[in-house]
Scaffold this motif. Structure first.
Motif, PDB file in Angstrom:
ATOM      1  N   GLY A  82       0.822  -1.495   0.274  1.00 60.07           N
ATOM      2  CA  GLY A  82      -0.453  -0.305   0.085  1.00 60.07           C
ATOM      3  C   GLY A  82       0.957   1.287  -0.098  1.00 60.07           C
ATOM      4  O   GLY A  82       0.514   2.291  -0.633  1.00 60.07           O
ATOM      5  N   SER A  83       1.740   1.034   0.683  1.00 63.66           N
ATOM      6  CA  SER A  83       2.889   2.904   0.176  1.00 63.66           C
ATOM      7  C   SER A  83       3.449   2.596  -1.058  1.00 63.66           C
ATOM      8  O   SER A  83       4.387   3.128  -0.755  1.00 63.66           O
ATOM      9  CB  SER A  83       3.974   2.726   1.923  1.00 63.66           C
ATOM     10  N   GLY A 138       0.633   7.053   2.397  1.00 66.31           N
ATOM     11  CA  GLY A 138       1.042   7.698   3.778  1.00 66.31           C
ATOM     12  C   GLY A 138      -0.074   6.186   4.938  1.00 66.31           C
ATOM     13  O   GLY A 138       0.607   6.392   5.795  1.00 66.31           O
ATOM     14  N   TRP A 139      -0.543   6.026   4.629  1.00 59.31           N
ATOM     15  CA  TRP A 139      -1.618   5.640   6.383  1.00 59.31           C
ATOM     16  C   TRP A 139      -1.045   3.913   5.675  1.00 59.31           C
ATOM     17  O   TRP A 139      -0.862   3.734   7.247  1.00 59.31           O
ATOM     18  CB  TRP A 139      -3.455   5.658   5.912  1.00 59.31           C
ATOM     19  N   SER A 140      -0.713   3.745   4.864  1.00 53.30           N
ATOM     20  CA  SER A 140       0.028   2.355   4.665  1.00 53.30           C
ATOM     21  C   SER A 140       1.425   2.419   5.325  1.00 53.30           C
ATOM     22  O   SER A 140       1.687   1.195   6.045  1.00 53.30           O
ATOM     23  CB  SER A 140       0.032   1.608   3.296  1.00 53.30           C
ATOM     24  N   GLN A 141       2.414   3.577   5.207  1.00 54.91           N
ATOM     25  CA  GLN A 141       4.138   2.929   5.701  1.00 54.91           C
ATOM     26  C   GLN A 141       2.621   3.546   7.197  1.00 54.91           C
ATOM     27  O   GLN A 141       3.801   3.149   8.373  1.00 54.91           O
ATOM     28  CB  GLN A 141       4.474   4.219   4.854  1.00 54.91           C
ATOM     29  N   VAL A 158      -0.127  11.648   4.834  1.00 53.76           N
ATOM     30  CA  VAL A 158      -0.259  11.606   3.681  1.00 53.76           C
ATOM     31  C   VAL A 158       1.155  11.809   3.354  1.00 53.76           C
ATOM     32  O   VAL A 158       1.880  12.072   3.807  1.00 53.76           O
ATOM     33  CB  VAL A 158      -1.090  13.144   3.015  1.00 53.76           C
ATOM     34  N   SER A 159       1.450  10.766   2.552  1.00 53.83           N
ATOM     35  CA  SER A 159       3.075  11.198   1.692  1.00 53.83           C
ATOM     36  C   SER A 159       3.114  11.509   0.243  1.00 53.83           C
ATOM     37  O   SER A 159       2.466  11.319  -0.363  1.00 53.83           O
ATOM     38  CB  SER A 159       3.531   9.414   1.679  1.00 53.83           C
ATOM     39  N   GLY A 160       4.145  11.337   0.107  1.00 55.57           N
ATOM     40  CA  GLY A 160       4.400  12.367  -1.600  1.00 55.57           C
ATOM     41  C   GLY A 160       4.473  14.219  -1.611  1.00 55.57           C
ATOM     42  O   GLY A 160       3.744  14.597  -0.334  1.00 55.57           O
TER      43      GLY A 160
END
Length: 192
Positions: A82-83, A138-141, A158-160
């Motif tokens: 997921g990440s 982000g949530w997966s990580q 949130v990632s990225g």
């Protein structure tokens, strides 16, 4: 037109390659029985002085910690995917939509209703898809880190980079402007 034709071919090829990378990554990660690793900045600037062979007077700190689980659960393996997978899927679909936009420009010309609709569709996809992919990744990580170090916990992150969201909004606006321009031209042609 030659540049547009070449760009349409290149973007379609890149979309297919991103799609294949998405499928390949999903299959290889789910079939892999190795460790799952994730980095976290939770312990940023933590002192490492007593665990490193460093000279006197030197201070050492950590900027990221790498956590690895040797026998990951199905949930941990899915969170690891997921990440990574949302960005591959987002990239593949965005490139495919861009390729279709360029193909419409080649077939019908740049200022047509089909081009305006495809530009708006691409804009909406980027505007909504970018934050959504970032939230899923982000949530997966975050969940994966929390599953390995419960003291950290997990939550929505949130990632990225979200700058492309502005480009997506600009494409939506330009699509609407183009659609109005096409309607005005059609009205003008109908009156002459």
């Amino acid at each position: 037109m030659r540049l547009t034709r070449t760009l349409a071919s290149v973007t379609f090829t890149l979309a297919v390659l991103c799609g294949l990378a998405f499928i390949g990554t999903a299959v290889t990660h789910m079939l892999d029985d190795g460790a799952v690793c994730v980095k976290t900045g939770f312990w940023a600037n933590a002192s490492l002085e007593h665990s490193l062979p460093i000279s006197e007077g030197v201070k050492a700190s950590s900027s990221a910690t790498r956590l690895c689980q040797d026998n990951p659960s199905v949930g941990q393996r899915a969170a690891d995917l997921g990440s990574q997978l949302p960005w591959l899927l987002f990239g593949s679909l965005a490139l495919l939509l861009f390729s279709r936009l360029l193909k419409a420009v080649l077939q019908q010309g740049p200022f047509t209703d089909a081009v305006a609709q495809r530009l708006s569709a691409l804009g909406w996809f980027v505007t909504v898809g970018m934050p959504l992919a970032g939230l899923i990744a982000g949530w997966s990580q975050s969940w994966l880190v929390g599953s390995m170090a419960p003291i950290i916990g997990s939550g929505p992150t949130v990632s990225g980079s979200m700058e492309l969201t502005l480009a997506g909004l600009a494409a939506v606006i330009m699509g609407k402007i183009m659609r109005e321009g096409v309607r005005m031209r059609e009205d003008l042609e109908g009156t002459i």
